[in-house]
Design a protein around this motif. Sequence first.
Motif, mmCIF file in Angstrom:
data_model
loop_
_atom_site.group_PDB
_atom_site.id
_atom_site.type_symbol
_atom_site.label_atom_id
_atom_site.label_comp_id
_atom_site.label_asym_id
_atom_site.label_seq_id
_atom_site.Cartn_x
_atom_site.Cartn_y
_atom_site.Cartn_z
ATOM 1 N N GLY A 103 -0.577 -3.524 -7.310
ATOM 2 C CA GLY A 103 -1.900 -3.101 -6.876
ATOM 3 C C GLY A 103 -1.919 -1.786 -6.134
ATOM 4 N N GLN A 104 -0.779 -1.098 -6.018
ATOM 5 C CA GLN A 104 -0.733 0.172 -5.305
ATOM 6 C C GLN A 104 0.413 1.004 -5.851
ATOM 7 O OE1 GLN A 104 -0.155 -0.936 -1.214
ATOM 8 N NE2 GLN A 104 1.655 -2.126 -1.638
ATOM 9 N N SER A 105 0.542 2.242 -5.369
ATOM 10 C CA SER A 105 1.580 3.131 -5.881
ATOM 11 C C SER A 105 2.971 2.584 -5.558
ATOM 12 C CB SER A 105 1.424 4.524 -5.265
ATOM 13 O OG SER A 105 1.775 4.497 -3.894
ATOM 14 N N TYR A 106 3.948 3.012 -6.358
ATOM 15 C CA TYR A 106 5.316 2.510 -6.217
ATOM 16 C C TYR A 106 5.904 2.833 -4.841
ATOM 17 C CZ TYR A 106 10.072 1.366 -7.656
ATOM 18 O OH TYR A 106 11.327 0.806 -7.754
ATOM 19 N N GLU A 107 5.762 4.085 -4.405
ATOM 20 C CA GLU A 107 6.327 4.477 -3.109
ATOM 21 C C GLU A 107 5.646 3.733 -1.967
ATOM 22 O OE1 GLU A 107 6.661 8.590 -2.384
ATOM 23 O OE2 GLU A 107 7.860 9.006 -4.167
ATOM 24 N N LYS A 108 4.318 3.579 -2.036
ATOM 25 C CA LYS A 108 3.606 2.852 -0.983
ATOM 26 C C LYS A 108 4.046 1.394 -0.948
ATOM 27 C CE LYS A 108 -0.946 2.063 1.049
ATOM 28 N NZ LYS A 108 -0.641 0.687 1.445
ATOM 29 N N THR A 109 4.283 0.822 -2.140
ATOM 30 C CA THR A 109 4.768 -0.553 -2.205
ATOM 31 C C THR A 109 6.096 -0.694 -1.479
ATOM 32 O OG1 THR A 109 3.639 -1.060 -4.284
ATOM 33 C CG2 THR A 109 5.565 -2.372 -3.755
ATOM 34 N N LEU A 110 7.045 0.225 -1.746
ATOM 35 C CA LEU A 110 8.353 0.161 -1.098
ATOM 36 C C LEU A 110 8.244 0.308 0.415
ATOM 37 C CD1 LEU A 110 10.641 2.210 -3.522
ATOM 38 C CD2 LEU A 110 10.493 -0.263 -3.274
ATOM 39 N N ILE A 111 7.395 1.224 0.863
ATOM 40 C CA ILE A 111 7.236 1.441 2.305
ATOM 41 C C ILE A 111 6.607 0.223 2.969
ATOM 42 C CG2 ILE A 111 6.025 2.814 4.036
ATOM 43 C CD1 ILE A 111 6.408 5.238 2.163
ATOM 44 N N ASP A 112 5.583 -0.365 2.323
ATOM 45 C CA ASP A 112 4.941 -1.548 2.899
ATOM 46 C C ASP A 112 5.906 -2.733 2.954
ATOM 47 O OD1 ASP A 112 2.632 -0.147 3.247
ATOM 48 O OD2 ASP A 112 1.560 -1.017 1.539
ATOM 49 N N ILE A 113 6.691 -2.912 1.881
ATOM 50 C CA ILE A 113 7.680 -3.984 1.876
ATOM 51 C C ILE A 113 8.712 -3.764 2.976
ATOM 52 C CG2 ILE A 113 9.599 -4.968 0.555
ATOM 53 C CD1 ILE A 113 7.943 -4.569 -1.961
ATOM 54 N N SER A 114 9.138 -2.520 3.126
ATOM 55 C CA SER A 114 10.133 -2.196 4.152
ATOM 56 C C SER A 114 9.613 -2.523 5.549
ATOM 57 C CB SER A 114 10.505 -0.716 4.069
ATOM 58 O OG SER A 114 11.007 -0.383 2.794
ATOM 59 N N LYS A 115 8.373 -2.160 5.825
ATOM 60 C CA LYS A 115 7.786 -2.460 7.134
ATOM 61 C C LYS A 115 7.743 -3.968 7.376
ATOM 62 C CE LYS A 115 4.839 1.662 7.453
ATOM 63 N NZ LYS A 115 3.437 2.157 7.432
ATOM 64 N N ASN A 116 7.379 -4.716 6.332
ATOM 65 C CA ASN A 116 7.295 -6.164 6.478
ATOM 66 C C ASN A 116 8.636 -6.775 6.831
ATOM 67 O OD1 ASN A 116 4.552 -6.534 6.020
ATOM 68 N ND2 ASN A 116 4.778 -6.731 3.816
ATOM 69 N N ILE A 117 9.677 -6.431 6.079
ATOM 70 C CA ILE A 117 10.960 -7.080 6.319
ATOM 71 C C ILE A 117 11.584 -6.635 7.647
ATOM 72 C CG2 ILE A 117 11.408 -7.475 3.883
ATOM 73 C CD1 ILE A 117 13.278 -5.137 3.852
ATOM 74 N N LEU A 118 11.313 -5.398 8.072
ATOM 75 C CA LEU A 118 11.799 -4.956 9.381
ATOM 76 C C LEU A 118 11.119 -5.725 10.507
ATOM 77 C CD1 LEU A 118 12.078 -1.090 8.898
ATOM 78 C CD2 LEU A 118 13.946 -2.703 9.235
ATOM 79 N N ASN A 119 9.906 -6.211 10.250
ATOM 80 C CA ASN A 119 9.181 -7.004 11.246
ATOM 81 C C ASN A 119 9.394 -8.502 11.054
ATOM 82 O OD1 ASN A 119 7.972 -4.835 12.649
ATOM 83 N ND2 ASN A 119 6.431 -4.614 11.038
ATOM 84 N N GLY A 120 10.312 -8.873 10.155
ATOM 85 C CA GLY A 120 10.611 -10.279 9.948
ATOM 86 C C GLY A 120 9.581 -11.023 9.140
ATOM 87 N N VAL A 121 8.757 -10.294 8.354
ATOM 88 C CA VAL A 121 7.701 -10.912 7.552
ATOM 89 C C VAL A 121 8.100 -10.878 6.079
ATOM 90 C CG1 VAL A 121 5.280 -10.788 6.863
ATOM 91 C CG2 VAL A 121 5.939 -10.210 9.202
#
Length: 248
Positions: free
Chosen positions: A138-156
């Motif tokens: 549902g979003q650009s590839y780079e934005k997807t990677l950055i959003d996923i990265s933020k989630n896992i760094l926050n334990g989500v």
Amino acid sequence: MKKITKKLIPLIIISAISTATQAAYVAGAQPIMFGNDALVHAVFSKVSPNRVIVQGEKIVGVDGPDGAYEVQKTADGGALVSLAQGIDQNFTLYIVTDKNSALSIDVVPRNIPGKTLSFVPNDPPMKAKTDTPNWEEGQSYEKTLIDISKNILNGVIPQDFSEYPISRDLPYHPNVPVNIKGDKQFVGPHLRIVRYVLTNPSYLSVQLTEKMFYQPGVRAVMLSNRNLYSQGQGYLFVIYNFDSGSKE
């Protein structure tokens, strides 16, 4: 381990990797690793039911010669396989799971007590493609990677991802001066996330960068700590294409 609060920007890397399969031989009741479509030899009891499970997956199909066996599905996704009375010759069972793992078992009948055979696929689990667009699409590839990265760094755990046993990870051996051990694995429709524990075995501090952990198939790399003191530990997060990694 302290909670990670420092904002890190993942390193985005584009590459590809090939796949391979392998066979295994079973001895004893320990977990049995297998490559997809592998042929595995296994001793079955011919006097009691045998429990067959595939770690992290549900058995959806069992096929073989008519009259050679009976099968009953179990609530945990396994199968109870009872050999026909008086059977003495080997035969082949074909197992298929809900994650599209396929396994052929050369069944060796023996006059022994019933046993549990636990199979562990070498390959990452497969997730069925649905008609409904998922969050990754549902979003650009780079934005997807950055959003996923933020989630896992926050334990989500990111949306549309599920945790799978770390034993289902593929080998990962970057040339770095620290020890790496798989800790957690999460699988989504297109990407796979693995958290590793890094340990510095030397008597000196080690400076680390994300680029040091590049391998084919890696899409993003994040470090919880770029400076590991002697015997110190930290986390490494790696995002792969779904089926990327080296198969040995």
